[in-house]
Design a protein around this motif. Sequence first.
Motif, short mmCIF file in Angstrom:
data_model
loop_
_atom_site.label_atom_id
_atom_site.label_comp_id
_atom_site.label_asym_id
_atom_site.label_seq_id
_atom_site.Cartn_x
_atom_site.Cartn_y
_atom_site.Cartn_z
N SER A 115 0.84 -1.21 0.00
CA SER A 115 0.00 0.00 0.00
C SER A 115 0.87 1.25 0.00
CB SER A 115 -0.92 -0.01 1.23
OG SER A 115 -1.81 -1.11 1.17
N ASN A 116 1.94 1.21 0.79
CA ASN A 116 2.83 2.37 0.83
C ASN A 116 3.50 2.61 -0.52
OD1 ASN A 116 2.27 2.82 3.54
ND2 ASN A 116 3.96 1.53 4.25
N LEU A 117 3.95 1.48 -1.16
CA LEU A 117 4.59 1.62 -2.47
C LEU A 117 3.62 2.15 -3.52
CD1 LEU A 117 6.73 -1.66 -2.54
CD2 LEU A 117 7.58 0.71 -2.33
N GLN A 118 2.38 1.67 -3.48
CA GLN A 118 1.39 2.16 -4.44
C GLN A 118 1.10 3.64 -4.23
OE1 GLN A 118 -1.81 -0.59 -3.78
NE2 GLN A 118 -1.14 -1.97 -5.44
N ALA A 119 1.07 4.07 -2.97
CA ALA A 119 0.85 5.50 -2.70
C ALA A 119 2.03 6.32 -3.21
CB ALA A 119 0.66 5.71 -1.20
N GLU A 120 3.24 5.79 -3.00
CA GLU A 120 4.43 6.49 -3.48
C GLU A 120 4.45 6.56 -5.00
OE1 GLU A 120 9.32 6.14 -3.06
OE2 GLU A 120 7.99 4.77 -1.95
N LYS A 121 4.01 5.48 -5.69
CA LYS A 121 3.95 5.47 -7.16
C LYS A 121 2.97 6.53 -7.66
CE LYS A 121 2.86 2.55 -11.11
NZ LYS A 121 2.43 1.21 -11.55
N THR A 122 1.86 6.65 -7.01
CA THR A 122 0.85 7.64 -7.40
C THR A 122 1.43 9.05 -7.30
OG1 THR A 122 -0.91 6.17 -6.64
CG2 THR A 122 -1.46 8.51 -6.93
N MET A 123 2.19 9.27 -6.24
CA MET A 123 2.80 10.57 -6.06
C MET A 123 3.84 10.86 -7.15
SD MET A 123 4.87 12.02 -2.76
CE MET A 123 6.19 10.86 -3.08
N LEU A 124 4.67 9.82 -7.53
CA LEU A 124 5.70 10.03 -8.55
C LEU A 124 5.08 10.31 -9.92
CD1 LEU A 124 8.33 7.28 -7.58
CD2 LEU A 124 8.58 9.77 -7.35
N LYS A 125 3.93 9.70 -10.17
CA LYS A 125 3.27 9.89 -11.47
C LYS A 125 2.95 11.36 -11.74
CE LYS A 125 0.92 5.58 -12.62
NZ LYS A 125 -0.41 4.95 -12.79
N SER A 146 6.58 7.54 -16.96
CA SER A 146 6.55 6.12 -16.60
C SER A 146 7.87 5.42 -16.90
CB SER A 146 5.42 5.42 -17.34
OG SER A 146 5.58 5.55 -18.73
N SER A 147 8.74 6.02 -17.71
CA SER A 147 10.01 5.37 -18.06
C SER A 147 11.18 5.88 -17.25
CB SER A 147 10.29 5.56 -19.56
OG SER A 147 10.35 6.94 -19.87
N SER A 148 10.86 6.76 -16.32
CA SER A 148 11.95 7.31 -15.50
C SER A 148 12.49 6.23 -14.57
CB SER A 148 11.43 8.50 -14.68
OG SER A 148 10.46 8.05 -13.76
N PRO A 149 13.75 6.33 -14.21
CA PRO A 149 14.36 5.33 -13.32
C PRO A 149 13.58 5.14 -12.01
CG PRO A 149 16.04 6.73 -14.26
CD PRO A 149 14.75 7.35 -14.66
N ALA A 150 13.10 6.24 -11.45
CA ALA A 150 12.37 6.14 -10.16
C ALA A 150 11.09 5.34 -10.34
CB ALA A 150 12.07 7.52 -9.62
N MET A 151 10.36 5.58 -11.50
CA MET A 151 9.12 4.85 -11.74
C MET A 151 9.40 3.38 -12.00
SD MET A 151 6.43 6.69 -11.39
CE MET A 151 5.21 5.78 -12.30
N VAL A 152 10.48 3.10 -12.75
CA VAL A 152 10.82 1.70 -13.03
C VAL A 152 11.17 0.98 -11.73
CG1 VAL A 152 12.49 0.21 -14.18
CG2 VAL A 152 11.57 2.20 -15.40
N LYS A 153 11.90 1.67 -10.87
CA LYS A 153 12.30 1.05 -9.60
C LYS A 153 11.09 0.73 -8.73
CE LYS A 153 14.91 1.97 -5.39
NZ LYS A 153 15.69 2.97 -4.62
N ILE A 154 10.18 1.69 -8.63
CA ILE A 154 9.02 1.44 -7.75
C ILE A 154 8.09 0.38 -8.33
CG2 ILE A 154 7.42 3.21 -8.62
CD1 ILE A 154 6.91 3.90 -5.62
N ASP A 155 8.02 0.32 -9.67
CA ASP A 155 7.21 -0.75 -10.29
C ASP A 155 7.80 -2.12 -9.98
OD1 ASP A 155 5.28 0.87 -11.36
OD2 ASP A 155 6.31 1.10 -13.31
N ASN A 156 9.13 -2.19 -10.06
CA ASN A 156 9.79 -3.47 -9.73
C ASN A 156 9.57 -3.87 -8.27
OD1 ASN A 156 10.75 -3.78 -12.35
ND2 ASN A 156 12.68 -2.70 -11.91
N GLU A 157 9.63 -2.88 -7.38
CA GLU A 157 9.41 -3.16 -5.97
C GLU A 157 7.98 -3.65 -5.72
OE1 GLU A 157 10.43 0.30 -3.79
OE2 GLU A 157 12.60 -0.02 -3.95
#
Length: 362
Positions: free
Chosen positions: A224-234, A239-250
């Motif tokens: 849940s925390n990772l999904q909230a963080e992904k929403t914030m990064l968006k 979507s191809s940024s390193p931070a987005m790729v990293k959080i998707d992998n996590e």
Amino acid sequence: MKQLLMKNPVWVVCGVFIALSAFYWGVLASDRYVSEANVVLESPQITIPTMDVSSLLGGPTGESGDMLLLRDYLLSVDMLRDIDRLVGFREHYSAAGIDFISGLSSADVPIEDLHEYYLKRVSVELDDYANVLRIKVEAFSPEMANKIASLLLEEGEKHMNLLGKRLAEEQVRFLEDQVAMLNDNFNIARNELLDYQNKNGLISPTGTVESISAVVATLEGKLSNLQAEKTMLKSYQSSSSPAMVKIDNEIKAVRHQIEQEKNRMAQQSGNALNTVTAEYQTLELKVKFALDSYSGALAALQSTRIEAARKLKQVSVLQSPTYPEYPLEPQRLHNIAMYAIVALFLGLIMQMLLLIIKDHRD
């Protein structure tokens, strides 16, 4: 005088009857010696541990009930046979020199007639108020009266103990068989549980399930925390940024881990922890039930052994069998007086009837 007697035949018969009664009770009637004893039944005062075993143990017989059982036995044909075998009841009461009315007609009388005579010479009465058994034995010698009374006490105590012992032994034997069977059942259930634990490599599947559930709950919180963080990064990264790729992998890794943990608890292969736990709980319940049954049977067995000791009866003698020094029976003057009164009363009635008949004839 002769004419007077001829006119009053009723009084002649009455006088003859009184004379014969006085002659019998005063001269012919044999002396009878009376030995008396007073006894009570007592049981050892042993305390039974408090436990619910009433369904396995019969309630003890009350004191009055035991006294009545003892009384019935002392007056029974079996008791008479023992007395006759041990002290010669027939020979004593049919011996020469005993008058024909109070003595036994023959030593070879049937057992039914002998028992009827026995009940006339042996009295066993229960004093309800004092709860005491009062025994009286009449015999034609003080030695025999004392012997029979002592034998009644001895054989009565043996008989009551035999009854209690036989019942207690049957109860103990039954419970010992039950304990042995339940012990086998417990050992079988325990071994099945141990084999199941060894086979699955788990001491307690229930504890393992609880720990996995806690892990899944932690991973779901992290997801849940990772999904909230992904929403914030968006909101400010592509979507191809390193931070987005990293959080998707996590997020993918956490979901995969959650799926694996859940599959451990419930999967289709048949080795899932929920199946293992259900089978384990069934075996555990069997062990618990077998242990409870075995423990209850052991407690019941111990209680029954204590109850067996309580069922042993002791004849406590309040008054030991007396050794009579003079004959109490028959009460000669009393009997003569009673027979004379009865004869005079009947004679008076007959005389009145005769006078009434004579008046009607006239």
